[in-house]
Design a protein around this motif. Structure first.
Motif, PDB file in Angstrom:
ATOM      1  N   LEU A 198      74.497  62.084  20.486  1.00 16.61           N
ATOM      2  CA  LEU A 198      73.864  61.346  21.575  1.00 16.61           C
ATOM      3  C   LEU A 198      74.173  59.862  21.519  1.00 16.61           C
ATOM      4  O   LEU A 198      74.507  59.240  22.550  1.00 16.61           O
ATOM      5  CB  LEU A 198      72.349  61.572  21.532  1.00 16.61           C
ATOM      6  N   SER A 199      74.052  59.263  20.355  1.00 20.17           N
ATOM      7  CA  SER A 199      74.262  57.809  20.258  1.00 20.17           C
ATOM      8  C   SER A 199      75.706  57.443  20.582  1.00 20.17           C
ATOM      9  O   SER A 199      75.970  56.446  21.284  1.00 20.17           O
ATOM     10  CB  SER A 199      73.883  57.313  18.864  1.00 20.17           C
ATOM     11  N   TYR A 200      76.644  58.227  20.091  1.00 16.66           N
ATOM     12  CA  TYR A 200      78.062  57.909  20.343  1.00 16.66           C
ATOM     13  C   TYR A 200      78.416  58.124  21.803  1.00 16.66           C
ATOM     14  O   TYR A 200      79.037  57.263  22.444  1.00 16.66           O
ATOM     15  CB  TYR A 200      78.939  58.791  19.450  1.00 16.66           C
ATOM     16  N   ASN A 201      77.989  59.268  22.383  1.00 20.34           N
ATOM     17  CA  ASN A 201      78.461  59.631  23.718  1.00 20.34           C
ATOM     18  C   ASN A 201      77.729  58.910  24.841  1.00 20.34           C
ATOM     19  O   ASN A 201      78.309  58.733  25.917  1.00 20.34           O
ATOM     20  CB  ASN A 201      78.368  61.145  23.902  1.00 20.34           C
ATOM     21  N   ILE A 202      76.489  58.469  24.636  1.00 24.13           N
ATOM     22  CA  ILE A 202      75.845  57.708  25.707  1.00 24.13           C
ATOM     23  C   ILE A 202      76.489  56.337  25.841  1.00 24.13           C
ATOM     24  O   ILE A 202      76.621  55.797  26.945  1.00 24.13           O
ATOM     25  CB  ILE A 202      74.314  57.584  25.477  1.00 24.13           C
ATOM     26  N   ILE A 203      76.932  55.772  24.713  1.00 27.74           N
ATOM     27  CA  ILE A 203      77.648  54.493  24.759  1.00 27.74           C
ATOM     28  C   ILE A 203      78.985  54.674  25.473  1.00 27.74           C
ATOM     29  O   ILE A 203      79.356  53.880  26.353  1.00 27.74           O
ATOM     30  CB  ILE A 203      77.855  53.941  23.337  1.00 27.74           C
ATOM     31  N   LYS A 204      79.715  55.743  25.116  1.00 31.92           N
ATOM     32  CA  LYS A 204      80.996  56.009  25.756  1.00 31.92           C
ATOM     33  C   LYS A 204      80.825  56.298  27.250  1.00 31.92           C
ATOM     34  O   LYS A 204      81.652  55.850  28.068  1.00 31.92           O
ATOM     35  CB  LYS A 204      81.664  57.206  25.079  1.00 31.92           C
ATOM     36  N   LEU A 205      79.758  57.033  27.607  1.00 36.62           N
ATOM     37  CA  LEU A 205      79.534  57.374  29.006  1.00 36.62           C
ATOM     38  C   LEU A 205      79.210  56.128  29.824  1.00 36.62           C
ATOM     39  O   LEU A 205      79.694  55.971  30.956  1.00 36.62           O
ATOM     40  CB  LEU A 205      78.405  58.399  29.121  1.00 36.62           C
ATOM     41  N   GLU A 206      78.416  55.234  29.284  1.00 37.56           N
ATOM     42  CA  GLU A 206      78.093  54.001  30.005  1.00 37.56           C
ATOM     43  C   GLU A 206      79.340  53.148  30.191  1.00 37.56           C
ATOM     44  O   GLU A 206      79.574  52.580  31.273  1.00 37.56           O
ATOM     45  CB  GLU A 206      77.021  53.228  29.243  1.00 37.56           C
ATOM     46  N   GLU A 207      80.174  53.061  29.160  1.00 35.58           N
ATOM     47  CA  GLU A 207      81.414  52.268  29.261  1.00 35.58           C
ATOM     48  C   GLU A 207      82.363  52.864  30.292  1.00 35.58           C
ATOM     49  O   GLU A 207      82.983  52.137  31.082  1.00 35.58           O
ATOM     50  CB  GLU A 207      82.098  52.210  27.893  1.00 35.58           C
ATOM     51  N   ALA A 208      82.478  54.205  30.294  1.00 38.56           N
ATOM     52  CA  ALA A 208      83.431  54.864  31.189  1.00 38.56           C
ATOM     53  C   ALA A 208      83.009  54.785  32.647  1.00 38.56           C
ATOM     54  O   ALA A 208      83.860  54.791  33.558  1.00 38.56           O
ATOM     55  CB  ALA A 208      83.584  56.326  30.773  1.00 38.56           C
ATOM     56  N   THR A 209      81.711  54.703  32.925  1.00 35.00           N
ATOM     57  CA  THR A 209      81.234  54.702  34.315  1.00 35.00           C
ATOM     58  C   THR A 209      80.898  53.299  34.825  1.00 35.00           C
ATOM     59  O   THR A 209      80.622  53.128  36.014  1.00 35.00           O
ATOM     60  CB  THR A 209      79.976  55.583  34.440  1.00 35.00           C
ATOM     61  N   ARG A 210      80.935  52.313  33.929  1.00 31.66           N
ATOM     62  CA  ARG A 210      80.475  50.965  34.313  1.00 31.66           C
ATOM     63  C   ARG A 210      81.271  50.413  35.493  1.00 31.66           C
ATOM     64  O   ARG A 210      80.696  50.009  36.525  1.00 31.66           O
ATOM     65  CB  ARG A 210      80.588  50.030  33.118  1.00 31.66           C
ATOM     66  N   ASN A 211      82.604  50.334  35.411  1.00 31.62           N
ATOM     67  CA  ASN A 211      83.407  49.748  36.485  1.00 31.62           C
ATOM     68  C   ASN A 211      83.384  50.580  37.757  1.00 31.62           C
ATOM     69  O   ASN A 211      83.202  50.022  38.853  1.00 31.62           O
ATOM     70  CB  ASN A 211      84.851  49.546  36.008  1.00 31.62           C
ATOM     71  N   PRO A 212      83.550  51.933  37.688  1.00 29.54           N
ATOM     72  CA  PRO A 212      83.463  52.719  38.921  1.00 29.54           C
ATOM     73  C   PRO A 212      82.118  52.555  39.632  1.00 29.54           C
ATOM     74  O   PRO A 212      82.072  52.472  40.867  1.00 29.54           O
ATOM     75  CB  PRO A 212      83.670  54.160  38.423  1.00 29.54           C
ATOM     76  N   LEU A 213      81.026  52.486  38.856  1.00 34.64           N
ATOM     77  CA  LEU A 213      79.717  52.326  39.486  1.00 34.64           C
ATOM     78  C   LEU A 213      79.590  50.972  40.170  1.00 34.64           C
ATOM     79  O   LEU A 213      79.006  50.859  41.250  1.00 34.64           O
ATOM     80  CB  LEU A 213      78.604  52.497  38.443  1.00 34.64           C
ATOM     81  N   SER A 214      80.133  49.940  39.557  1.00 37.08           N
ATOM     82  CA  SER A 214      80.051  48.607  40.174  1.00 37.08           C
ATOM     83  C   SER A 214      80.835  48.567  41.487  1.00 37.08           C
ATOM     84  O   SER A 214      80.478  47.826  42.407  1.00 37.08           O
ATOM     85  CB  SER A 214      80.563  47.551  39.202  1.00 37.08           C
ATOM     86  N   LYS A 215      81.886  49.370  41.585  1.00 39.08           N
ATOM     87  CA  LYS A 215      82.695  49.392  42.800  1.00 39.08           C
ATOM     88  C   LYS A 215      82.010  50.136  43.939  1.00 39.08           C
ATOM     89  O   LYS A 215      82.125  49.749  45.108  1.00 39.08           O
ATOM     90  CB  LYS A 215      84.043  50.051  42.515  1.00 39.08           C
ATOM     91  N   ILE A 216      81.270  51.182  43.611  1.00 41.83           N
ATOM     92  CA  ILE A 216      80.691  52.000  44.679  1.00 41.83           C
ATOM     93  C   ILE A 216      79.315  51.554  45.103  1.00 41.83           C
ATOM     94  O   ILE A 216      78.823  51.936  46.171  1.00 41.83           O
ATOM     95  CB  ILE A 216      80.633  53.496  44.275  1.00 41.83           C
ATOM     96  N   ARG A 217      78.624  50.764  44.275  1.00 40.60           N
ATOM     97  CA  ARG A 217      77.261  50.353  44.642  1.00 40.60           C
ATOM     98  C   ARG A 217      77.246  49.570  45.967  1.00 40.60           C
ATOM     99  O   ARG A 217      76.294  49.634  46.724  1.00 40.60           O
ATOM    100  CB  ARG A 217      76.655  49.504  43.528  1.00 40.60           C
ATOM    101  N   SER A 218      78.293  48.832  46.221  1.00 45.91           N
ATOM    102  CA  SER A 218      78.337  48.008  47.423  1.00 45.91           C
ATOM    103  C   SER A 218      78.411  48.856  48.687  1.00 45.91           C
ATOM    104  O   SER A 218      78.153  48.377  49.792  1.00 45.91           O
ATOM    105  CB  SER A 218      79.548  47.075  47.371  1.00 45.91           C
ATOM    106  N   THR A 219      78.710  50.162  48.528  1.00 46.86           N
ATOM    107  CA  THR A 219      78.814  51.018  49.712  1.00 46.86           C
ATOM    108  C   THR A 219      77.465  51.487  50.197  1.00 46.86           C
ATOM    109  O   THR A 219      77.355  52.043  51.294  1.00 46.86           O
ATOM    110  CB  THR A 219      79.695  52.263  49.415  1.00 46.86           C
ATOM    111  N   LEU A 220      76.418  51.354  49.394  1.00 47.19           N
ATOM    112  CA  LEU A 220      75.075  51.789  49.796  1.00 47.19           C
ATOM    113  C   LEU A 220      74.315  50.621  50.392  1.00 47.19           C
ATOM    114  O   LEU A 220      74.170  49.605  49.748  1.00 47.19           O
ATOM    115  CB  LEU A 220      74.322  52.368  48.586  1.00 47.19           C
TER     116      LEU A 220
END
Length: 370
Positions: A348-370
């Protein structure tokens, strides 16, 4: 109780009396009647193995009658004359607890002593074998676990006693109350024995209700234990995330099977169960369409996200639900098995950090669409 006169086609009432009025004694009379006619307990086959049993360590107390039933359960029988008194339940519970430690050889020895005192030439092993229709060496079910039973016999039951008995029944204590009533007709005396708690016609229902209540209590206690386990687990993982990621920095441990950290309307979630643990990105806005649009938009970055994460993820649009999620799972682990905790904590500790890093930039790009 009435006497039927078939010649006159009339009935004549018998007078209900008290034992003490006729010089009847508890040990000398009532106890002997019960010991020599155990089928008086609702027709049940009981084997009386001792009277006035006092073979308890560090106490001089003695119970009235000790018996075995056909299932190998010890039966403690406490008989009183006209009134139970206030403390008979406590007295019988003590005796049952003392008897819980009796082993097969103890029981045989106690029974042999009883047979000897009765002046009978029987061998306890043989009588036990005949009672259970087994060879003595095959009798393996005597007094197993917390199977001891209690039977009360009395003419009158105080409310303190009946209230306690009903309460004990809810906790699956095997306990019965028989009301013994003497009657007189001229120079003759008669006796009735009636099971009043639990009443015979409702005994199965009461036992089933006790089972249900006991199961519910056990479930509640189990849930309390689960809450403690989860709280302990979350207390272990949160320090492992401290300073290593922007999420879960101001989150407190809970008793739930999940732990959330919300960032700009997106939930990063840790999940712990009996069969798996997982890390999730969840879209849980109140509006279903917003969640589906955000999921569809980020799905366009699937390859990029999984490459950064280092593993394939599970993408659940969940069309029939309000929320959608992206997840990564570890199976064959159990939060209630502490031997699995190290594996779960690392996963859990390793993969939640990796998941946040992997989704950080894509999420910042799509938030502006809402």
């Amino acid at each position: 109780m009435y006497q039927i006169n078939t010649l006159t086609n009339r009935i004549k009432g018998l007078k209900r009396v008290k034992f003490s009025e006729h010089g009847i004694k508890e040990r000398q009379h009532l106890q002997e009647w019960l010991a020599n006619e155990p089928k008086v307990f609702g027709g049940e086959d009981l084997l009386i193995i001792q009277k006035e049993f006092s073979g308890f360590n560090d106490t001089n107390e003695r119970l009235d009658l000790l018996a075995l039933d056909k299932f190998g359960n010890i039966v403690v029988i406490e008989n009183k004359l006209d009134d139970t008194g206030k403390n008979v339940t406590w007295q019988a519970l003590k005796y049952a607890s003392y008897c819980a430690t009796l082993k097969k050889e103890n029981i045989k020895s106690i029974f042999q002593d009883y047979l000897n005192k009765q002046g009978e030439n029987d061998i306890a092993e043989n009588v036990l074998a005949e009672f259970y229709d087994l060879e003595y060496d095959e009798i393996l079910h005597l007094n197993q676990g917390n199977t001891q039973r209690i039977i009360f016999v009395a003419n009158e039951y105080r409310k303190e006693v009946t209230s306690t008995v009903f309460w004990l029944l809810n906790y699956k204590v095997k306990i019965q109350c028989f009301k013994v009533t003497p009657f007189a007709l001229d120079e003759q005396m008669f006796l009735t024995m009636e099971q009043i708690i639990p009443q015979k016609d409702s005994e199965d229902y009461i036992i089933k209700m006790a089972d249900k209540n006991y199961e519910e209590i056990a479930t509640q206690e189990g849930l309390k234990d689960r809450h403690h386990w989860r709280l302990e687990f979350w207390n272990k993982i949160l320090p492992m995330l401290k300073g290593k990621t922007s999420i879960f920095q101001n989150i407190s441990p809970t008793k739930d099977y999940w732990l959330h950290s919300t960032v700009l309307g997106v939930k990063y979630t840790l999940v712990i169960t009996k069969s798996y643990c997982s890390v999730l990105v969840e879209f849980t806005k109140p509006n279903k369409e917003d969640n589906k649009k955000m999921f569809d938009d980020i799905f366009k970055f699937k390859d990029e996200i999984e490459k950064s994460f280092g593993n394939e993820l599970t993408w659940n649009r969940s069309d029939n639900k309000i929320s959608s999620q992206i997840g990564f799972y570890q199976t064959d682990v159990d939060i209630f098995n502490k031997q699995d905790w190290d594996k779960m904590l690392q996963f859990l500790s390793y993969n939640i950090i990796k998941l946040e890093e992997a989704t950080r930039n894509p999420l910042s790009k799509i938030r502006s669409t809402l």
